[in-house]
Design a protein around this motif. Structure first.
Motif, PDB file in Angstrom:
ATOM      1  N   ASN A 178      35.349 -31.416   4.379  1.00 60.64           N
ATOM      2  CA  ASN A 178      34.206 -31.860   3.593  1.00 60.64           C
ATOM      3  C   ASN A 178      32.992 -30.976   3.883  1.00 60.64           C
ATOM      4  OD1 ASN A 178      32.867 -32.854   5.989  1.00 60.64           O
ATOM      5  ND2 ASN A 178      34.135 -34.710   5.852  1.00 60.64           N
ATOM      6  N   LYS A 179      31.913 -31.182   3.125  1.00 61.01           N
ATOM      7  CA  LYS A 179      30.743 -30.313   3.253  1.00 61.01           C
ATOM      8  C   LYS A 179      30.137 -30.361   4.645  1.00 61.01           C
ATOM      9  CE  LYS A 179      29.204 -30.026  -1.556  1.00 61.01           C
ATOM     10  NZ  LYS A 179      28.067 -30.275  -2.495  1.00 61.01           N
ATOM     11  N   GLU A 180      30.105 -31.533   5.238  1.00 64.53           N
ATOM     12  CA  GLU A 180      29.501 -31.664   6.560  1.00 64.53           C
ATOM     13  C   GLU A 180      30.282 -30.869   7.604  1.00 64.53           C
ATOM     14  OE1 GLU A 180      26.696 -32.486   9.193  1.00 64.53           O
ATOM     15  OE2 GLU A 180      26.622 -32.970   7.056  1.00 64.53           O
ATOM     16  N   GLU A 181      31.592 -30.907   7.522  1.00 63.77           N
ATOM     17  CA  GLU A 181      32.425 -30.136   8.456  1.00 63.77           C
ATOM     18  C   GLU A 181      32.201 -28.637   8.286  1.00 63.77           C
ATOM     19  OE1 GLU A 181      36.474 -32.659   9.233  1.00 63.77           O
ATOM     20  OE2 GLU A 181      36.151 -31.951   7.174  1.00 63.77           O
ATOM     21  N   ILE A 182      32.060 -28.209   7.029  1.00 62.19           N
ATOM     22  CA  ILE A 182      31.838 -26.785   6.773  1.00 62.19           C
ATOM     23  C   ILE A 182      30.458 -26.367   7.293  1.00 62.19           C
ATOM     24  CG2 ILE A 182      31.682 -25.002   4.993  1.00 62.19           C
ATOM     25  CD1 ILE A 182      33.550 -26.773   3.282  1.00 62.19           C
ATOM     26  N   ARG A 183      29.441 -27.201   7.069  1.00 62.32           N
ATOM     27  CA  ARG A 183      28.080 -26.876   7.516  1.00 62.32           C
ATOM     28  C   ARG A 183      28.001 -26.691   9.019  1.00 62.32           C
ATOM     29  NH1 ARG A 183      26.284 -30.940   3.564  1.00 62.32           N
ATOM     30  NH2 ARG A 183      25.397 -29.832   1.744  1.00 62.32           N
ATOM     31  N   PHE A 201      28.997 -23.221   9.566  1.00 63.04           N
ATOM     32  CA  PHE A 201      28.447 -22.235   8.635  1.00 63.04           C
ATOM     33  C   PHE A 201      27.692 -21.119   9.359  1.00 63.04           C
ATOM     34  CE2 PHE A 201      25.355 -20.530   5.669  1.00 63.04           C
ATOM     35  CZ  PHE A 201      26.122 -20.323   4.523  1.00 63.04           C
ATOM     36  N   PHE A 237      32.176 -22.272   1.312  1.00 59.29           N
ATOM     37  CA  PHE A 237      32.415 -23.676   0.991  1.00 59.29           C
ATOM     38  C   PHE A 237      33.702 -23.841   0.189  1.00 59.29           C
ATOM     39  CE2 PHE A 237      27.979 -23.980   2.164  1.00 59.29           C
ATOM     40  CZ  PHE A 237      27.899 -25.222   2.767  1.00 59.29           C
ATOM     41  N   ARG A 271      28.123 -17.265   0.314  1.00 57.54           N
ATOM     42  CA  ARG A 271      27.860 -18.656   0.691  1.00 57.54           C
ATOM     43  C   ARG A 271      28.817 -19.598  -0.043  1.00 57.54           C
ATOM     44  NH1 ARG A 271      23.127 -20.787   2.564  1.00 57.54           N
ATOM     45  NH2 ARG A 271      22.013 -18.885   1.949  1.00 57.54           N
ATOM     46  N   GLU A 272      28.952 -19.403  -1.343  1.00 58.48           N
ATOM     47  CA  GLU A 272      29.805 -20.278  -2.154  1.00 58.48           C
ATOM     48  C   GLU A 272      31.275 -20.140  -1.777  1.00 58.48           C
ATOM     49  OE1 GLU A 272      27.035 -20.287  -6.195  1.00 58.48           O
ATOM     50  OE2 GLU A 272      28.510 -18.688  -5.847  1.00 58.48           O
ATOM     51  N   GLY A 307      36.558 -23.641   2.668  1.00 59.64           N
ATOM     52  CA  GLY A 307      36.601 -24.867   3.451  1.00 59.64           C
ATOM     53  C   GLY A 307      37.200 -26.009   2.675  1.00 59.64           C
ATOM     54  N   ALA A 308      36.832 -26.099   1.385  1.00 56.15           N
ATOM     55  CA  ALA A 308      37.382 -27.160   0.536  1.00 56.15           C
ATOM     56  C   ALA A 308      38.886 -26.991   0.358  1.00 56.15           C
ATOM     57  CB  ALA A 308      36.677 -27.145  -0.820  1.00 56.15           C
TER      58      ALA A 308
END
Length: 418
Positions: A132-137, A140, A123, A119-120, A126-127
């Motif tokens: 950003n986190k929203e794009e990765i989610r 996911f 992210f 999971r980590e 993606g970073a």
């Protein structure tokens, strides 16, 4: 618009031939002592370090939406090129300009932190791509589903198998929507089902207008997926252009074939006092103006020999072998009587019969259906390349033969809706 431009890029490595001090054994200690005492005068004759150019003066441009297959022998410089394009290493000379986010899958575990969970690492990757986190989610769930690692999502990836590494790495690279996707032969680590999924996903990615660079020894997959290709040899970009042209050029250089054996002088021809070989040749009926044999290619085997005895009852026996030594089949001509003189024989090998692979042919001249007068072993050698249409699976087709049989499927009873 060009998304990748390479200008005169070269990459040099230094090969150190000197033994590491930390790994010396007793034998090494005695060897080094002898060298120090008696070989000092020769120290200038042995190069401890050697320059090796993995790439030499490579130039190309890749346009947005291109799907570029990269072919060549092991050690040709393909993986070094991808590492330069992925910013893992810098060229020794020259420069590369890249416009767009790059996602790479080059080796098992590339881009993963072994102590972080699956999971980590999703992210983290993606970073690195600037998301950003929203794009990765948003991607996911699709990544996890594609990789099939849901049960191990919160396990450190250092405990993953190589197959799990590859599945997750490819899923991340394919679903986080980079403008440029770079894939090495690492896909070969996966099983057949995973390879099929990957190739299908790469097709989907290419249709969305993103750029793909794909290194593989699977030429069928490259021909199916790529509109352009590069051919590398000993660090040099030998040729680039249309995929069919490049694959044909590559195959013509790497094919190990010996299709014609001929002797015009009966005195020097192989054989004995009873028979002498004049010629033995395989004549392919090349398809689509190609110059290599693929699974569609019909072939005619022609054989000539001098019979040196009167009233000999003879027949020919042909053996086809794989390169690993298995006999694929043995066929023979009818036995008949021949007088002294030249005797000819021929055999048709239809297209869509043999599978892709490397083969050799041996021929026997047999007397009275039982006595071998002469056995010409491994007289002809040839390669058969793969070819497929309307199939999305490009893994190795099993078996030595690949016949087209009358094999049908049909609906026998329609579904009745209540």
């Amino acid at each position: 618009m060009s998304v990748i431009t390479a200008e005169n890029i070269s990459k040099k490595y230094i090969i150190d031939h000197k033994r590491s001090k930390g790994s010396s054994s007793i034998r090494d200690w005695f060897s080094d002592t002898y060298d120090n005492l008696f070989q000092a005068r020769k120290e200038n004759t042995f190069k401890e370090k050697e320059e090796f150019w993995a790439l030499r003066d490579v130039n190309f441009k890749i346009e947005q939406g291109d799907r570029v297959g990269i072919v060549g022998h092991n050690g040709a410089g393909k993986s070094t090129l991808l590492k330069i394009l992925s910013r893992i290493t810098n060229p020794t000379t020259g420069q590369v300009q890249i416009n767009g986010r790059v996602a790479s899958l080059l080796e098992v575990g590339t881009g993963f932190h072994p102590e972080l969970t699956g999971r980590e690492n999703i992210f983290l990757n993606g970073a690195i791509l600037g998301m950003n986190k929203e794009e990765i989610r948003k991607s996911f769930d699709a990544i996890v589903d594609f990789a099939g690692v849901e049960k191990f999502l919160d396990t450190p990836v250092k405990r993953y198998s190589s197959g799990m590494y590859v599945r997750l790495g490819f899923a991340i690279a394919a679903h986080l929507e980079p403008e440029i996707m770079i894939i090495d032969e690492v896909l070969a680590v996966g099983d057949a089902e995973f390879q099929k999924k990957c190739l299908g996903k790469m097709r989907d990615v290419s249709e969305s207008g993103r750029t793909i660079l794909f290194v593989s020894h699977n030429l069928t997959a490259i021909q199916a997926l790529c509109n352009k290709a590069f051919f590398f040899e000993k660090g040099t970009l030998v040729d680039q252009g249309d995929t069919t042209h490049i694959v044909t050029t590559y195959l013509s250089k790497v094919s190990h074939k010996n299709l014609v054996r001929q002797w015009d002088d009966i005195e020097s021809a192989p054989g004995n006092e009873q028979v002498k070989i004049k010629s033995f040749q395989l004549l392919p009926d090349y398809q689509d103006n190609l110059r290599h044999i693929d699974v569609r290619t019909p072939m005619q085997l022609q054989f000539e020999f001098w019979n040196l005895e009167e009233d000999s009852t003879l027949n020919l026996s042909m053996h086809l072998y794989s390169y690993t030594g298995e006999c694929i089949f043995n066929v023979g001509t009818p036995s008949q009587s021949f007088s002294r003189g030249l005797v000819t024989g021929s055999c048709e090998i239809p297209g869509h019969f043999l599978n892709d692979g490397s083969y050799v042919i041996s021929m026997m001249i047999v007397k009275d259906t039982s006595t071998v007068l002469y056995n010409m072993e491994e007289a002809i050698s040839f390669d058969i390349e793969d070819f497929r249409e309307g199939v999305t699976w490009y893994g190795k087709w099993p078996g030595y033969i690949r016949p087209q049989l009358n094999f049908s499927i049909s609906q026998t009873e329609p579904v009745v809706n209540d």
